[in-house]
Design a protein around this motif. Sequence first.
Motif, PDB file in Angstrom:
ATOM      1  N   LYS A 169       0.364  12.300 -23.613  1.00  0.00           N
ATOM      2  CA  LYS A 169      -0.204  11.205 -23.101  1.00  0.00           C
ATOM      3  C   LYS A 169       0.591   9.873 -23.438  1.00  0.00           C
ATOM      4  O   LYS A 169       0.459   8.853 -22.696  1.00  0.00           O
ATOM      5  N   GLY A 170       0.716   9.892 -24.655  1.00  0.00           N
ATOM      6  CA  GLY A 170       1.479   8.679 -25.421  1.00  0.00           C
ATOM      7  C   GLY A 170       2.687   8.270 -25.013  1.00  0.00           C
ATOM      8  O   GLY A 170       3.090   6.886 -24.948  1.00  0.00           O
ATOM      9  N   SER A 171       3.410   9.078 -24.380  1.00  0.00           N
ATOM     10  CA  SER A 171       4.792   8.722 -24.019  1.00  0.00           C
ATOM     11  C   SER A 171       5.049   8.874 -22.359  1.00  0.00           C
ATOM     12  O   SER A 171       6.250   8.438 -22.021  1.00  0.00           O
ATOM     13  N   ALA A 172       4.085   9.268 -21.711  1.00  0.00           N
ATOM     14  CA  ALA A 172       4.323   9.456 -20.138  1.00  0.00           C
ATOM     15  C   ALA A 172       4.686   8.235 -19.749  1.00  0.00           C
ATOM     16  O   ALA A 172       5.740   8.151 -18.745  1.00  0.00           O
ATOM     17  N   VAL A 173       4.014   7.084 -19.797  1.00  0.00           N
ATOM     18  CA  VAL A 173       4.567   5.737 -18.933  1.00  0.00           C
ATOM     19  C   VAL A 173       5.799   5.238 -19.663  1.00  0.00           C
ATOM     20  O   VAL A 173       6.837   5.038 -18.610  1.00  0.00           O
ATOM     21  N   GLU A 174       6.070   5.502 -20.775  1.00  0.00           N
ATOM     22  CA  GLU A 174       7.624   4.989 -21.399  1.00  0.00           C
ATOM     23  C   GLU A 174       8.437   6.004 -20.695  1.00  0.00           C
ATOM     24  O   GLU A 174       9.509   5.515 -20.209  1.00  0.00           O
ATOM     25  N   GLU A 197       0.945  -1.379  -0.049  1.00  0.00           N
ATOM     26  CA  GLU A 197       0.056   0.031   0.059  1.00  0.00           C
ATOM     27  C   GLU A 197       0.953   1.358  -0.036  1.00  0.00           C
ATOM     28  O   GLU A 197       0.689   2.107  -0.728  1.00  0.00           O
ATOM     29  N   GLU A 198       1.832   1.337   0.990  1.00  0.00           N
ATOM     30  CA  GLU A 198       2.823   2.457   0.792  1.00  0.00           C
ATOM     31  C   GLU A 198       3.607   2.608  -0.232  1.00  0.00           C
ATOM     32  O   GLU A 198       3.757   3.585  -0.857  1.00  0.00           O
ATOM     33  N   ASN A 199       4.005   1.387  -0.861  1.00  0.00           N
ATOM     34  CA  ASN A 199       4.705   1.330  -2.277  1.00  0.00           C
ATOM     35  C   ASN A 199       3.746   2.133  -3.267  1.00  0.00           C
ATOM     36  O   ASN A 199       4.426   2.746  -4.222  1.00  0.00           O
ATOM     37  N   PHE A 200       2.707   1.597  -3.369  1.00  0.00           N
ATOM     38  CA  PHE A 200       1.685   1.992  -4.592  1.00  0.00           C
ATOM     39  C   PHE A 200       1.594   3.935  -4.383  1.00  0.00           C
ATOM     40  O   PHE A 200       1.476   4.321  -5.339  1.00  0.00           O
ATOM     41  N   LEU A 201       1.448   3.984  -3.148  1.00  0.00           N
ATOM     42  CA  LEU A 201       1.099   5.573  -2.922  1.00  0.00           C
ATOM     43  C   LEU A 201       2.547   6.378  -3.105  1.00  0.00           C
ATOM     44  O   LEU A 201       2.289   7.134  -3.827  1.00  0.00           O
ATOM     45  N   LEU A 202       3.696   5.615  -2.924  1.00  0.00           N
ATOM     46  CA  LEU A 202       4.766   6.476  -3.332  1.00  0.00           C
ATOM     47  C   LEU A 202       5.019   6.323  -4.850  1.00  0.00           C
ATOM     48  O   LEU A 202       5.394   7.584  -5.473  1.00  0.00           O
ATOM     49  N   LEU A 203       4.594   5.342  -5.701  1.00  0.00           N
ATOM     50  CA  LEU A 203       4.725   5.358  -7.035  1.00  0.00           C
ATOM     51  C   LEU A 203       3.741   6.472  -7.602  1.00  0.00           C
ATOM     52  O   LEU A 203       4.023   7.214  -8.308  1.00  0.00           O
ATOM     53  N   THR A 204       2.415   6.496  -6.895  1.00  0.00           N
ATOM     54  CA  THR A 204       1.528   7.368  -7.686  1.00  0.00           C
ATOM     55  C   THR A 204       1.987   8.826  -7.243  1.00  0.00           C
ATOM     56  O   THR A 204       1.843   9.821  -8.291  1.00  0.00           O
ATOM     57  N   GLU A 205       2.739   8.997  -6.176  1.00  0.00           N
ATOM     58  CA  GLU A 205       3.208  10.474  -6.054  1.00  0.00           C
ATOM     59  C   GLU A 205       4.334  10.722  -6.876  1.00  0.00           C
ATOM     60  O   GLU A 205       4.381  11.669  -7.564  1.00  0.00           O
ATOM     61  N   MET A 206       5.157   9.820  -7.086  1.00  0.00           N
ATOM     62  CA  MET A 206       6.451  10.030  -8.088  1.00  0.00           C
ATOM     63  C   MET A 206       5.915  10.280  -9.353  1.00  0.00           C
ATOM     64  O   MET A 206       6.321  11.074 -10.029  1.00  0.00           O
ATOM     65  N   ALA A 207       4.893   9.450  -9.689  1.00  0.00           N
ATOM     66  CA  ALA A 207       4.414   9.447 -11.029  1.00  0.00           C
ATOM     67  C   ALA A 207       3.576  10.879 -11.327  1.00  0.00           C
ATOM     68  O   ALA A 207       4.033  11.405 -12.402  1.00  0.00           O
ATOM     69  N   THR A 208       2.996  11.170 -10.443  1.00  0.00           N
ATOM     70  CA  THR A 208       2.170  12.647 -10.635  1.00  0.00           C
ATOM     71  C   THR A 208       3.256  13.619 -10.847  1.00  0.00           C
ATOM     72  O   THR A 208       3.144  14.583 -11.767  1.00  0.00           O
ATOM     73  N   SER A 209       4.374  13.462 -10.145  1.00  0.00           N
ATOM     74  CA  SER A 209       5.169  14.619  -9.954  1.00  0.00           C
ATOM     75  C   SER A 209       6.134  14.549 -11.164  1.00  0.00           C
ATOM     76  O   SER A 209       6.471  15.603 -11.981  1.00  0.00           O
ATOM     77  N   GLN A 210       6.328  13.279 -11.411  1.00  0.00           N
ATOM     78  CA  GLN A 210       7.142  13.036 -12.897  1.00  0.00           C
ATOM     79  C   GLN A 210       6.321  13.545 -14.018  1.00  0.00           C
ATOM     80  O   GLN A 210       7.135  14.293 -14.904  1.00  0.00           O
ATOM     81  N   VAL A 211       5.161  13.391 -14.003  1.00  0.00           N
ATOM     82  CA  VAL A 211       4.212  13.820 -15.461  1.00  0.00           C
ATOM     83  C   VAL A 211       4.374  15.272 -15.446  1.00  0.00           C
ATOM     84  O   VAL A 211       4.526  15.940 -16.507  1.00  0.00           O
ATOM     85  N   GLN A 212       4.246  15.979 -14.258  1.00  0.00           N
ATOM     86  CA  GLN A 212       4.254  17.475 -14.370  1.00  0.00           C
ATOM     87  C   GLN A 212       5.757  18.088 -14.732  1.00  0.00           C
ATOM     88  O   GLN A 212       5.840  18.851 -15.564  1.00  0.00           O
ATOM     89  N   PHE A 215       9.616  19.683 -19.125  1.00  0.00           N
ATOM     90  CA  PHE A 215      10.834  19.306 -20.097  1.00  0.00           C
ATOM     91  C   PHE A 215      10.331  19.579 -21.515  1.00  0.00           C
ATOM     92  O   PHE A 215      11.040  20.136 -22.337  1.00  0.00           O
ATOM     93  N   THR A 216       9.069  18.849 -21.914  1.00  0.00           N
ATOM     94  CA  THR A 216       8.755  18.735 -23.223  1.00  0.00           C
ATOM     95  C   THR A 216       8.352  20.177 -23.902  1.00  0.00           C
ATOM     96  O   THR A 216       8.926  20.557 -25.020  1.00  0.00           O
ATOM     97  N   LYS A 217       7.770  21.223 -23.061  1.00  0.00           N
ATOM     98  CA  LYS A 217       7.825  22.614 -23.105  1.00  0.00           C
ATOM     99  C   LYS A 217       9.257  23.334 -24.024  1.00  0.00           C
ATOM    100  O   LYS A 217       8.969  23.980 -24.823  1.00  0.00           O
TER     101      LYS A 217
END
Length: 233
Positions: free
Chosen positions: A82-87, A42-57, A62-64
């Motif tokens: 959208k197409g490259s965020a996961v990669e 559970e804590e790891n999943f939360l950590l991933l969602t936090e990291m991922a949300t921050s990484q998308v921002q 970066f892309t701009k």
Amino acid sequence: KEKVEINREQRALMKAIVDAYNRHQIPQDVAKKLLQDQYSPEENFLLLTEMATSQVQVLVEFTKNIPGFLSLDREDQIALLKGSAVEAMFLRSAQVFSRKMPTGHTDVLEERVRKSGIPDEFMTPMFNFYKSIGELHMVQEEQAILTAITILTPDRPYVKDPQAVERLQETMLDVLRKLCVLQHPQEQQYFARLLGRLTELRTLSHYHSEMLASWRMNDHKFTPLLCEIWDVQ
Ligand SMILES: O=C(NC1CCCCC1)[C@H](C1CCCCC1)n1c(-c2ccc(-c3ccccc3)s2)nc2ccccc21
């Protein structure tokens, strides 16, 4: 043997991309956090969602800064992100994993990721990718330009003007090809191997929705931004 040289314009392009890449880094170092403690799924999943949300921002910023990106059609800009965020997330994770660390730290980090809650069947392809990225010993210019090339992939879903994207990507590919020849003169096929990793990255990223849905816990919560990016819920 042709004399390979990066011209002034390409050097400026590279500087813009590397500066943006270094400026927009994840604020908190996830590897340090994972090395400190063993967390529950559970804590790891939360950590991933936090990291991922921050990484998308961070990825948007970066892309701009990729020269020409903001001149693309607005909806195509969104489709490319959208197409490259996961990669981009897996590529960044591979770079985090491959960073030089004190003896034994990489093994601990691998153990923490293996026990994070991701189902076992994804571990082999994921770590094969991480190790294949690590073996390339990419310099940061290569990492930054490879990320830009991943974002500027013309055949993402819903891209209306792929030719415009292809033109930008080709400019990046030309700089990366020269950089590879200059940085790795011994390895003839280094550039080809580097691009081969993007194929592995796309394959690995196909599993992401399943990885998340089958994370060893109940009731997976996502932020609205991640629901958009991760094709979940
Ligand atoms: O935080 C992380 N990665 C950050 C993302 C943003 C950029 C910086 C890195 C996660 C952690 C894994 C363990 C549990 C907490 C999260 N991580 C992964 C991922 C495995 C699977 C991942 C995923 C992505 C999308 C969809 C489905 C699955 S990411 N590999 C790592 C290798 C080394 C250090 C961290 C690493």
